[in-house]
Write a protein that holds these residues in place. Structure first.
Motif, short mmCIF file in Angstrom:
data_model
loop_
_atom_site.label_atom_id
_atom_site.label_comp_id
_atom_site.label_asym_id
_atom_site.label_seq_id
_atom_site.Cartn_x
_atom_site.Cartn_y
_atom_site.Cartn_z
N ARG A 185 21.38 -28.47 59.35
CA ARG A 185 21.35 -29.81 58.75
C ARG A 185 20.08 -30.06 57.95
O ARG A 185 20.02 -30.99 57.14
N ALA A 198 24.48 -24.30 54.16
CA ALA A 198 24.30 -25.68 53.71
C ALA A 198 22.83 -26.05 53.58
O ALA A 198 21.98 -25.61 54.37
N ASN A 199 22.54 -26.85 52.56
CA ASN A 199 21.21 -27.42 52.34
C ASN A 199 20.14 -26.37 52.06
O ASN A 199 18.96 -26.57 52.36
N SER A 200 20.55 -25.24 51.46
CA SER A 200 19.62 -24.16 51.14
C SER A 200 19.45 -24.03 49.63
O SER A 200 20.43 -24.02 48.89
N THR A 201 18.20 -23.93 49.19
CA THR A 201 17.87 -23.79 47.78
C THR A 201 17.18 -22.45 47.56
O THR A 201 16.22 -22.13 48.28
N SER A 208 16.80 -29.39 55.33
CA SER A 208 16.58 -28.85 53.99
C SER A 208 15.84 -27.52 54.11
O SER A 208 14.86 -27.41 54.85
N THR A 265 11.05 -29.69 55.70
CA THR A 265 11.70 -28.74 54.80
C THR A 265 11.26 -27.35 55.23
O THR A 265 10.06 -27.07 55.30
#
Length: 201
Positions: free
Chosen positions: A82, A99-102, A84, A43
């Motif tokens: 791709r 994509a896949n970003s918090t 996290s 991550t």
């Protein structure tokens, strides 16, 4: 408990980038690229500036001074897309488009401490010099890895990595040479309150 890796790619003089230079300073080789491809999933942690830069590349914005991405750069950006990603920022707005970003607005040190305590996988920084410095100062970094490329960017170097760092003792845990020219050094870091020779026992 998760492990935190601070991971830097640098010139020999400790710069993270240089004006007019391509990614990897144009000096990556097959051994190094193969090693990159073998790295375990992680991550990725980053700040707002790195997010803006890398998400721009993912959206097709070519680095300054280049007409197009080189294949190695494109593969690196695709792989990161791709993965996290956790982005620490008070200026970005949710939802993030990459994509896949918090997005996390909380204090990064406290948030990463909680992520380490509750997680099981590898956490790894990418770029984000201020974030890395804060995490190191807080004693949260388990592994400190530097891959040094054989170039001195005295005239064009940018993003000097170690400015503002505390004194840090480094215990080497791994080292390797790629393609006869690229040096990897990995350490276990320990932040020092003072130089060890400055205070006799």
């Amino acid at each position: 408990m998760s492990e935190l890796l601070v991971d830097f790619i640098t010139s020999l003089d400790g710069c993270a980038s240089g004006e007019g230079w391509p990614g990897f300073w144009g000096l990556e080789g097959p051994e190094y690229l193969a090693w990159l491809g073998e790295q375990p999933g992680a991550t990725y942690l980053m700040g707002a500036n790195t997010y803006r830069l890398m998400s721009g590349f993912a959206a097709g914005r070519v680095p300054s001074g280049q007409d197009e991405f080189r294949p190695e750069e494109e593969a690196s950006v695709d792989e990161l897309g791709r993965a996290s990603k956790v982005v620490f920022s008070s200026s970005l707005e949710a939802p993030l488009t990459w994509a896949n970003s918090t997005l996390v607005r909380d204090d990064a040190v406290g948030a990463v401490r909680a992520m380490k305590a509750s997680g099981t996988g590898l956490l790894s920084t990418i770029g984000s010099l201020t974030l890395c410095r804060s995490l190191l100062r807080a004693g949260l970094v388990d592994r400190f890895r530097v891959v040094m490329f054989p170039v001195i960017t005295g005239a064009t170097g940018e993003e000097r990595i170690y400015d503002g760092y505390p004194d840090v003792a480094l215990e080497m845990t791994d080292h390797r040479t790629f393609d006869g020219r690229i040096q990897l050094a990995e350490y276990r870091p320990r932040v020092l309150d003072h130089p060890p020779l400055g205070h006799p026992a």
